[in-house]
Design a protein around this motif. Sequence first.
Motif, PDB file in Angstrom:
ATOM      1  N   VAL A 154       0.817  -1.217   0.000  1.00 15.81           N
ATOM      2  CA  VAL A 154       0.000   0.000   0.000  1.00 15.81           C
ATOM      3  C   VAL A 154       0.853   1.271   0.000  1.00 15.81           C
ATOM      4  O   VAL A 154       0.323   2.375  -0.057  1.00 15.81           O
ATOM      5  CB  VAL A 154      -0.967   0.019   1.206  1.00 15.81           C
ATOM      6  N   SER A 155       2.182   1.125   0.063  1.00 15.73           N
ATOM      7  CA  SER A 155       3.060   2.290   0.051  1.00 15.73           C
ATOM      8  C   SER A 155       4.424   1.876  -0.480  1.00 15.73           C
ATOM      9  O   SER A 155       4.965   0.841  -0.063  1.00 15.73           O
ATOM     10  CB  SER A 155       3.207   2.875   1.467  1.00 15.73           C
ATOM     11  N   ILE A 156       4.968   2.672  -1.409  1.00 10.76           N
ATOM     12  CA  ILE A 156       6.305   2.437  -1.947  1.00 10.76           C
ATOM     13  C   ILE A 156       7.123   3.712  -1.764  1.00 10.76           C
ATOM     14  O   ILE A 156       6.813   4.757  -2.327  1.00 10.76           O
ATOM     15  CB  ILE A 156       6.260   2.027  -3.424  1.00 10.76           C
ATOM     16  N   GLU A 157       8.154   3.598  -0.954  1.00 13.98           N
ATOM     17  CA  GLU A 157       9.008   4.742  -0.611  1.00 13.98           C
ATOM     18  C   GLU A 157      10.263   4.731  -1.466  1.00 13.98           C
ATOM     19  O   GLU A 157      10.914   3.690  -1.619  1.00 13.98           O
ATOM     20  CB  GLU A 157       9.371   4.657   0.872  1.00 13.98           C
ATOM     21  N   GLN A 217      -2.886   2.539  -6.685  1.00 11.52           N
ATOM     22  CA  GLN A 217      -2.938   1.431  -5.725  1.00 11.52           C
ATOM     23  C   GLN A 217      -2.120   1.679  -4.461  1.00 11.52           C
ATOM     24  O   GLN A 217      -2.364   1.040  -3.445  1.00 11.52           O
ATOM     25  CB  GLN A 217      -2.415   0.147  -6.393  1.00 11.52           C
ATOM     26  N   ALA A 218      -1.140   2.560  -4.519  1.00 15.14           N
ATOM     27  CA  ALA A 218      -0.245   2.722  -3.370  1.00 15.14           C
ATOM     28  C   ALA A 218       0.239   4.162  -3.271  1.00 15.14           C
ATOM     29  O   ALA A 218       0.241   4.905  -4.264  1.00 15.14           O
ATOM     30  CB  ALA A 218       0.952   1.786  -3.501  1.00 15.14           C
ATOM     31  N   LEU A 219       0.654   4.534  -2.074  1.00 16.79           N
ATOM     32  CA  LEU A 219       1.304   5.825  -1.896  1.00 16.79           C
ATOM     33  C   LEU A 219       2.639   5.836  -2.617  1.00 16.79           C
ATOM     34  O   LEU A 219       3.388   4.857  -2.581  1.00 16.79           O
ATOM     35  CB  LEU A 219       1.543   6.106  -0.411  1.00 16.79           C
ATOM     36  N   TRP A 232       1.135  17.318  14.531  1.00 16.94           N
ATOM     37  CA  TRP A 232       1.097  17.726  13.125  1.00 16.94           C
ATOM     38  C   TRP A 232       0.181  16.844  12.289  1.00 16.94           C
ATOM     39  O   TRP A 232       0.208  16.890  11.062  1.00 16.94           O
ATOM     40  CB  TRP A 232       2.509  17.738  12.529  1.00 16.94           C
ATOM     41  N   ALA A 233      -0.647  16.050  12.949  1.00 12.96           N
ATOM     42  CA  ALA A 233      -1.669  15.235  12.275  1.00 12.96           C
ATOM     43  C   ALA A 233      -1.068  14.332  11.207  1.00 12.96           C
ATOM     44  O   ALA A 233      -1.594  14.203  10.101  1.00 12.96           O
ATOM     45  CB  ALA A 233      -2.759  16.122  11.670  1.00 12.96           C
ATOM     46  N   GLY A 234       0.050  13.681  11.540  1.00 11.67           N
ATOM     47  CA  GLY A 234       0.655  12.734  10.605  1.00 11.67           C
ATOM     48  C   GLY A 234      -0.319  11.626  10.250  1.00 11.67           C
ATOM     49  O   GLY A 234      -1.003  11.082  11.122  1.00 11.67           O
ATOM     50  N   ASP A 235      -0.399  11.295   8.977  1.00  8.66           N
ATOM     51  CA  ASP A 235      -1.237  10.173   8.559  1.00  8.66           C
ATOM     52  C   ASP A 235      -0.631   8.852   9.018  1.00  8.66           C
ATOM     53  O   ASP A 235      -1.346   7.930   9.414  1.00  8.66           O
ATOM     54  CB  ASP A 235      -1.383  10.159   7.037  1.00  8.66           C
ATOM     55  N   GLN A 236       0.701   8.788   8.930  1.00  7.73           N
ATOM     56  CA  GLN A 236       1.422   7.603   9.387  1.00  7.73           C
ATOM     57  C   GLN A 236       2.625   8.048  10.219  1.00  7.73           C
ATOM     58  O   GLN A 236       3.054   9.199  10.151  1.00  7.73           O
ATOM     59  CB  GLN A 236       1.932   6.754   8.207  1.00  7.73           C
ATOM     60  N   ALA A 279      -7.278   6.953   9.321  1.00  6.98           N
ATOM     61  CA  ALA A 279      -7.639   6.001   8.272  1.00  6.98           C
ATOM     62  C   ALA A 279      -6.531   5.932   7.234  1.00  6.98           C
ATOM     63  O   ALA A 279      -5.785   6.894   7.028  1.00  6.98           O
ATOM     64  CB  ALA A 279      -8.946   6.432   7.609  1.00  6.98           C
ATOM     65  N   TRP A 280      -6.427   4.772   6.578  1.00  5.40           N
ATOM     66  CA  TRP A 280      -5.494   4.700   5.453  1.00  5.40           C
ATOM     67  C   TRP A 280      -6.080   5.480   4.283  1.00  5.40           C
ATOM     68  O   TRP A 280      -7.298   5.520   4.096  1.00  5.40           O
ATOM     69  CB  TRP A 280      -5.232   3.244   5.055  1.00  5.40           C
ATOM     70  N   PRO A 281      -5.256   6.165   3.488  1.00  4.30           N
ATOM     71  CA  PRO A 281      -5.765   6.982   2.380  1.00  4.30           C
ATOM     72  C   PRO A 281      -6.713   6.221   1.463  1.00  4.30           C
ATOM     73  O   PRO A 281      -6.477   5.062   1.117  1.00  4.30           O
ATOM     74  CB  PRO A 281      -4.492   7.367   1.623  1.00  4.30           C
ATOM     75  N   GLY A 282      -7.799   6.888   1.095  1.00  5.97           N
ATOM     76  CA  GLY A 282      -8.728   6.324   0.141  1.00  5.97           C
ATOM     77  C   GLY A 282      -9.729   5.341   0.715  1.00  5.97           C
ATOM     78  O   GLY A 282     -10.433   4.669  -0.016  1.00  5.97           O
ATOM     79  N   THR A 283      -9.780   5.254   2.046  1.00  7.26           N
ATOM     80  CA  THR A 283     -10.721   4.330   2.676  1.00  7.26           C
ATOM     81  C   THR A 283     -11.647   5.084   3.596  1.00  7.26           C
ATOM     82  O   THR A 283     -11.305   6.116   4.171  1.00  7.26           O
ATOM     83  CB  THR A 283      -9.980   3.260   3.491  1.00  7.26           C
ATOM     84  N   SER A 284     -12.845   4.571   3.748  1.00  9.06           N
ATOM     85  CA  SER A 284     -13.812   5.192   4.649  1.00  9.06           C
ATOM     86  C   SER A 284     -13.728   4.616   6.055  1.00  9.06           C
ATOM     87  O   SER A 284     -14.224   5.207   7.000  1.00  9.06           O
ATOM     88  CB  SER A 284     -15.243   4.987   4.107  1.00  9.06           C
ATOM     89  N   LEU A 285     -13.091   3.436   6.163  1.00  2.00           N
ATOM     90  CA  LEU A 285     -12.937   2.796   7.466  1.00  2.00           C
ATOM     91  C   LEU A 285     -11.506   2.966   7.937  1.00  2.00           C
ATOM     92  O   LEU A 285     -10.613   3.355   7.173  1.00  2.00           O
ATOM     93  CB  LEU A 285     -13.275   1.299   7.358  1.00  2.00           C
ATOM     94  N   ARG A 286     -11.262   2.638   9.187  1.00  2.07           N
ATOM     95  CA  ARG A 286      -9.905   2.739   9.695  1.00  2.07           C
ATOM     96  C   ARG A 286      -9.015   1.677   9.062  1.00  2.07           C
ATOM     97  O   ARG A 286      -7.831   1.850   8.868  1.00  2.07           O
ATOM     98  CB  ARG A 286      -9.900   2.607  11.219  1.00  2.07           C
ATOM     99  N   GLY A 287      -9.575   0.530   8.773  1.00  4.69           N
ATOM    100  CA  GLY A 287      -8.824  -0.511   8.093  1.00  4.69           C
ATOM    101  C   GLY A 287      -8.893  -0.332   6.588  1.00  4.69           C
ATOM    102  O   GLY A 287      -9.666   0.472   6.082  1.00  4.69           O
ATOM    103  N   ILE A 288      -8.081  -1.083   5.877  1.00  2.00           N
ATOM    104  CA  ILE A 288      -8.062  -0.950   4.412  1.00  2.00           C
ATOM    105  C   ILE A 288      -9.273  -1.661   3.812  1.00  2.00           C
ATOM    106  O   ILE A 288      -9.594  -2.759   4.205  1.00  2.00           O
ATOM    107  CB  ILE A 288      -6.753  -1.568   3.865  1.00  2.00           C
TER     108      ILE A 288
END
Length: 428
Positions: free
Chosen positions: A284-287, A308-310, A384-388, A419-428
């Motif tokens: 879900v994320s590629i750095e 599909q991924a960050l 700072w309201a970090g998403d992750q 929540a993970w980006p693009g989701t309405s729930l806390r889980g994916i």
Amino acid sequence: MTIIKQLSAWEILDSRGRPTVKARCTLNSGAVGVVSVPSGASTGAAEAHELRDNDPARYRGFGCRKAVANINSEINAALVDRSIDDQHELDALLLALDATTNKSRLGANAILAVSLAFSRAVALEQGRPLYQHFATMQGLELSTLPRPTINLFSGGKHAGGQVDIQDVLLVPASAQTMDEALAVTFAVYQSAAELTLKKYGTRSLTADEGGLAPPFPNTETMLADAVEAIELAGYRAGHDVALAIDVASSHFYQDGVYNLDHEQLTSSALIERLASWLRRYPLVSIEDGLAEDDWDNWPALYTRISPQALVLGDDFLCTNPARIQRAIANQAANALLLKVNQIGTLSEAARACQLARLAQWRVTISARSGETEDDWLADLAVGWAGDQIKIGSITHGERLAKYNRLLEIENETHLPLAAWPGTSLRGI
């Protein structure tokens, strides 16, 4: 107005046994802020300059006595008895005093130590938690805790290069609290340790950030073993627990070619390799999927994998506002890995965070490979309201200090996980 009474500093050791800087800021009110700053091993070329002593007879040149002396002498003399309005003014004074483009005269490690120590002292002076102080600095209301992305397997510079990419991380996707996220991670980590003992005969030896580091033959095996560990722990890969990767591509990029898993790949070929991993593994994320200066190809990477991924920039962006603005203009990423010591002051890091937010990017607040027991990073990620948040694995005291601080903040605030980006729930 805040008046600085004294600034002082001394040299301490980070989690790799290398020197770093610890600073104390004493205000006229009696409030005292003490902070230690981290150091990176996987560093971007555009990072602010850490001042080292370069004396090969002492810590192989990694000593920080020069940076410490700059705080105790020149910085203290310039700032003592000064009336300072806020963090921005303090940081502006530090930048003017250094007067270089990359903080190479006084040292980014010296400047950041003072910047953070002042912030902690002011929070104490005003009688509010550090996370609330950081939120006020950005004009934010507390809303969520950052969802952790937690090292499971490590390679690259963090683990002796037994495999080329740097990290495979767990994303506890269905967890609704920090407490639950860490419990899930513990279960998967233990399953991974048992799996690697069985497959590779290795004990739970760990890399710089606490990730397991068995002798994987290639990246594909590393990813497949991560999925297997999730399932052995009783969770559903891609639903309960997802994966993120730190490719750290700059470290295997040379002369326009990526040397990955004993193959030489062009930028286009590497993008396709990453896309194939997305199809076959719950990523879900590629750095840092491409090298930090492969600017021409980052937009293609973004186009290929962003649905599909960050597309997360670390060395590529270096928490540097100018690089972030260029990446936004080029549509080269959609997420910032924010490391305060990459840029060197809280105010500049805040500006980087604001730019990312204005572009509707996601922000991951990150620790470094050379960390200390200080826990200010947890407060910063909340304020700072970090998403992750990316701290490392759930081993090693310098990592656990920050996870334990997040548990403490959760107990105080009862904030939900982001929540993970693009989701309405806390889980994916």
